[in-house]
Design a protein around this motif. Structure first.
Motif, PDB file in Angstrom:
ATOM      1  N   ARG A   1      -0.833   0.961   4.539  1.00 22.06           N
ATOM      2  CA  ARG A   1      -0.827   1.195   3.095  1.00 22.06           C
ATOM      3  C   ARG A   1      -1.076  -0.111   2.338  1.00 22.06           C
ATOM      4  O   ARG A   1      -1.842  -0.143   1.366  1.00 22.06           O
ATOM      5  CB  ARG A   1       0.518   1.802   2.687  1.00 22.06           C
ATOM      6  CG  ARG A   1       0.657   1.981   1.187  1.00 22.06           C
ATOM      7  CD  ARG A   1       2.008   2.536   0.800  1.00 22.06           C
ATOM      8  NE  ARG A   1       3.055   1.647   1.276  1.00 22.06           N
ATOM      9  CZ  ARG A   1       4.214   2.067   1.760  1.00 22.06           C
ATOM     10  NH1 ARG A   1       4.492   3.342   1.842  1.00 22.06           N
ATOM     11  NH2 ARG A   1       5.117   1.189   2.160  1.00 22.06           N
ATOM     12  N   THR A   2      -0.464  -1.197   2.785  1.00 20.83           N
ATOM     13  CA  THR A   2      -0.637  -2.486   2.111  1.00 20.83           C
ATOM     14  C   THR A   2      -2.076  -2.966   2.211  1.00 20.83           C
ATOM     15  O   THR A   2      -2.628  -3.510   1.249  1.00 20.83           O
ATOM     16  CB  THR A   2       0.320  -3.533   2.693  1.00 20.83           C
ATOM     17  OG1 THR A   2       1.653  -3.024   2.626  1.00 20.83           O
ATOM     18  CG2 THR A   2       0.250  -4.836   1.920  1.00 20.83           C
ATOM     19  N   LEU A   3      -2.705  -2.744   3.346  1.00 16.07           N
ATOM     20  CA  LEU A   3      -4.116  -3.125   3.490  1.00 16.07           C
ATOM     21  C   LEU A   3      -4.998  -2.278   2.583  1.00 16.07           C
ATOM     22  O   LEU A   3      -5.973  -2.782   2.011  1.00 16.07           O
ATOM     23  CB  LEU A   3      -4.544  -3.002   4.952  1.00 16.07           C
ATOM     24  CG  LEU A   3      -3.826  -3.954   5.911  1.00 16.07           C
ATOM     25  CD1 LEU A   3      -4.276  -3.699   7.344  1.00 16.07           C
ATOM     26  CD2 LEU A   3      -4.027  -5.397   5.516  1.00 16.07           C
ATOM     27  N   ARG A   4      -4.661  -1.012   2.414  1.00 17.58           N
ATOM     28  CA  ARG A   4      -5.399  -0.161   1.464  1.00 17.58           C
ATOM     29  C   ARG A   4      -5.245  -0.697   0.047  1.00 17.58           C
ATOM     30  O   ARG A   4      -6.199  -0.695  -0.732  1.00 17.58           O
ATOM     31  CB  ARG A   4      -4.893   1.282   1.540  1.00 17.58           C
ATOM     32  CG  ARG A   4      -5.313   1.995   2.771  1.00 17.58           C
ATOM     33  CD  ARG A   4      -4.908   3.457   2.722  1.00 17.58           C
ATOM     34  NE  ARG A   4      -5.167   4.097   3.989  1.00 17.58           N
ATOM     35  CZ  ARG A   4      -4.277   4.772   4.690  1.00 17.58           C
ATOM     36  NH1 ARG A   4      -3.055   4.935   4.239  1.00 17.58           N
ATOM     37  NH2 ARG A   4      -4.610   5.322   5.829  1.00 17.58           N
ATOM     38  N   TYR A   5      -4.026  -1.133  -0.277  1.00 18.81           N
ATOM     39  CA  TYR A   5      -3.794  -1.726  -1.593  1.00 18.81           C
ATOM     40  C   TYR A   5      -4.688  -2.939  -1.785  1.00 18.81           C
ATOM     41  O   TYR A   5      -5.324  -3.103  -2.830  1.00 18.81           O
ATOM     42  CB  TYR A   5      -2.333  -2.173  -1.732  1.00 18.81           C
ATOM     43  CG  TYR A   5      -1.293  -1.094  -1.872  1.00 18.81           C
ATOM     44  CD1 TYR A   5      -1.616   0.254  -2.009  1.00 18.81           C
ATOM     45  CD2 TYR A   5       0.051  -1.436  -1.865  1.00 18.81           C
ATOM     46  CE1 TYR A   5      -0.636   1.223  -2.136  1.00 18.81           C
ATOM     47  CE2 TYR A   5       1.043  -0.472  -2.005  1.00 18.81           C
ATOM     48  CZ  TYR A   5       0.698   0.847  -2.139  1.00 18.81           C
ATOM     49  OH  TYR A   5       1.675   1.793  -2.279  1.00 18.81           O
ATOM     50  N   LEU A   6      -4.746  -3.794  -0.782  1.00 20.51           N
ATOM     51  CA  LEU A   6      -5.541  -5.014  -0.861  1.00 20.51           C
ATOM     52  C   LEU A   6      -7.023  -4.695  -1.056  1.00 20.51           C
ATOM     53  O   LEU A   6      -7.703  -5.315  -1.879  1.00 20.51           O
ATOM     54  CB  LEU A   6      -5.331  -5.862   0.389  1.00 20.51           C
ATOM     55  CG  LEU A   6      -6.009  -7.222   0.414  1.00 20.51           C
ATOM     56  CD1 LEU A   6      -5.528  -8.090  -0.737  1.00 20.51           C
ATOM     57  CD2 LEU A   6      -5.749  -7.903   1.749  1.00 20.51           C
ATOM     58  N   VAL A   7      -7.526  -3.713  -0.334  1.00 18.98           N
ATOM     59  CA  VAL A   7      -8.930  -3.313  -0.469  1.00 18.98           C
ATOM     60  C   VAL A   7      -9.206  -2.811  -1.888  1.00 18.98           C
ATOM     61  O   VAL A   7     -10.213  -3.176  -2.505  1.00 18.98           O
ATOM     62  CB  VAL A   7      -9.300  -2.237   0.577  1.00 18.98           C
ATOM     63  CG1 VAL A   7     -10.652  -1.608   0.270  1.00 18.98           C
ATOM     64  CG2 VAL A   7      -9.292  -2.841   1.968  1.00 18.98           C
ATOM     65  N   GLU A   8      -8.310  -2.007  -2.426  1.00 14.87           N
ATOM     66  CA  GLU A   8      -8.506  -1.476  -3.776  1.00 14.87           C
ATOM     67  C   GLU A   8      -8.490  -2.590  -4.817  1.00 14.87           C
ATOM     68  O   GLU A   8      -9.300  -2.600  -5.743  1.00 14.87           O
ATOM     69  CB  GLU A   8      -7.441  -0.431  -4.097  1.00 14.87           C
ATOM     70  CG  GLU A   8      -7.761   0.397  -5.317  1.00 14.87           C
ATOM     71  CD  GLU A   8      -9.010   1.234  -5.151  1.00 14.87           C
ATOM     72  OE1 GLU A   8      -9.813   1.286  -6.113  1.00 14.87           O
ATOM     73  OE2 GLU A   8      -9.205   1.845  -4.085  1.00 14.87           O
ATOM     74  N   ILE A   9      -7.592  -3.553  -4.668  1.00 11.96           N
ATOM     75  CA  ILE A   9      -7.553  -4.697  -5.587  1.00 11.96           C
ATOM     76  C   ILE A   9      -8.871  -5.466  -5.510  1.00 11.96           C
ATOM     77  O   ILE A   9      -9.435  -5.854  -6.532  1.00 11.96           O
ATOM     78  CB  ILE A   9      -6.363  -5.628  -5.274  1.00 11.96           C
ATOM     79  CG1 ILE A   9      -5.052  -4.928  -5.572  1.00 11.96           C
ATOM     80  CG2 ILE A   9      -6.474  -6.922  -6.076  1.00 11.96           C
ATOM     81  CD1 ILE A   9      -3.828  -5.654  -5.036  1.00 11.96           C
ATOM     82  N   ALA A  10      -9.374  -5.672  -4.297  1.00  2.34           N
ATOM     83  CA  ALA A  10     -10.632  -6.401  -4.126  1.00  2.34           C
ATOM     84  C   ALA A  10     -11.785  -5.644  -4.781  1.00  2.34           C
ATOM     85  O   ALA A  10     -12.640  -6.246  -5.427  1.00  2.34           O
ATOM     86  CB  ALA A  10     -10.915  -6.617  -2.644  1.00  2.34           C
ATOM     87  N   GLU A  11     -11.812  -4.337  -4.619  1.00  2.00           N
ATOM     88  CA  GLU A  11     -12.896  -3.541  -5.210  1.00  2.00           C
ATOM     89  C   GLU A  11     -12.816  -3.521  -6.730  1.00  2.00           C
ATOM     90  O   GLU A  11     -13.836  -3.632  -7.413  1.00  2.00           O
ATOM     91  CB  GLU A  11     -12.866  -2.120  -4.657  1.00  2.00           C
ATOM     92  CG  GLU A  11     -13.293  -2.038  -3.216  1.00  2.00           C
ATOM     93  CD  GLU A  11     -13.228  -0.647  -2.628  1.00  2.00           C
ATOM     94  OE1 GLU A  11     -13.692  -0.497  -1.488  1.00  2.00           O
ATOM     95  OE2 GLU A  11     -12.722   0.290  -3.293  1.00  2.00           O
ATOM     96  N   GLU A  12     -11.617  -3.393  -7.253  1.00  2.00           N
ATOM     97  CA  GLU A  12     -11.431  -3.313  -8.706  1.00  2.00           C
ATOM     98  C   GLU A  12     -11.393  -4.682  -9.378  1.00  2.00           C
ATOM     99  O   GLU A  12     -11.591  -4.776 -10.581  1.00  2.00           O
ATOM    100  CB  GLU A  12     -10.137  -2.554  -9.030  1.00  2.00           C
ATOM    101  CG  GLU A  12     -10.176  -1.093  -8.694  1.00  2.00           C
ATOM    102  CD  GLU A  12     -11.206  -0.337  -9.507  1.00  2.00           C
ATOM    103  OE1 GLU A  12     -11.399  -0.646 -10.706  1.00  2.00           O
ATOM    104  OE2 GLU A  12     -11.839   0.573  -8.935  1.00  2.00           O
ATOM    105  N   LYS A  13     -11.078  -5.730  -8.593  1.00  2.00           N
ATOM    106  CA  LYS A  13     -10.891  -7.084  -9.133  1.00  2.00           C
ATOM    107  C   LYS A  13      -9.831  -7.098 -10.226  1.00  2.00           C
ATOM    108  O   LYS A  13      -9.872  -7.912 -11.140  1.00  2.00           O
ATOM    109  CB  LYS A  13     -12.210  -7.663  -9.645  1.00  2.00           C
ATOM    110  CG  LYS A  13     -13.222  -7.859  -8.543  1.00  2.00           C
ATOM    111  CD  LYS A  13     -14.501  -8.447  -9.083  1.00  2.00           C
ATOM    112  CE  LYS A  13     -15.530  -8.667  -8.009  1.00  2.00           C
ATOM    113  NZ  LYS A  13     -15.997  -7.449  -7.374  1.00  2.00           N
TER     114      LYS A  13
END
Length: 72
Positions: A4-16
């Protein structure tokens, strides 16, 4: 480390943006920030460069043993 935390990180990277990522993930911004901070403690280095621009965050590209290689 949780998936779940890695998914969070990916979403932050995509959304900036931590705020926009939190909205898309249906979690509060503080919950998202705490999860990323826990990941950073576990890894021993920062994965995000935080700014004061309305919740914006930049994912740092890190090399094993080499620290930050740059930012997006």
């Amino acid at each position: 480390m949780e998936l779940r935390t890695l998914r969070y990180l990916v979403e932050i990277a995509e959304e900036k943006s931590i705020n926009r990522a939190a909205e898309k993930l249906y979690v509060s911004q503080p919950t998202l920030s705490r999860a990323i901070q826990a990941l950073e403690r576990e890894l021993g280095f920062a994965v995000l460069e935080r700014t004061n621009h309305a919740g914006r965050a930049v994912l740092l590209l890190c090399q094993i043993g080499g620290g930050a290689a740059g930012s997006h």
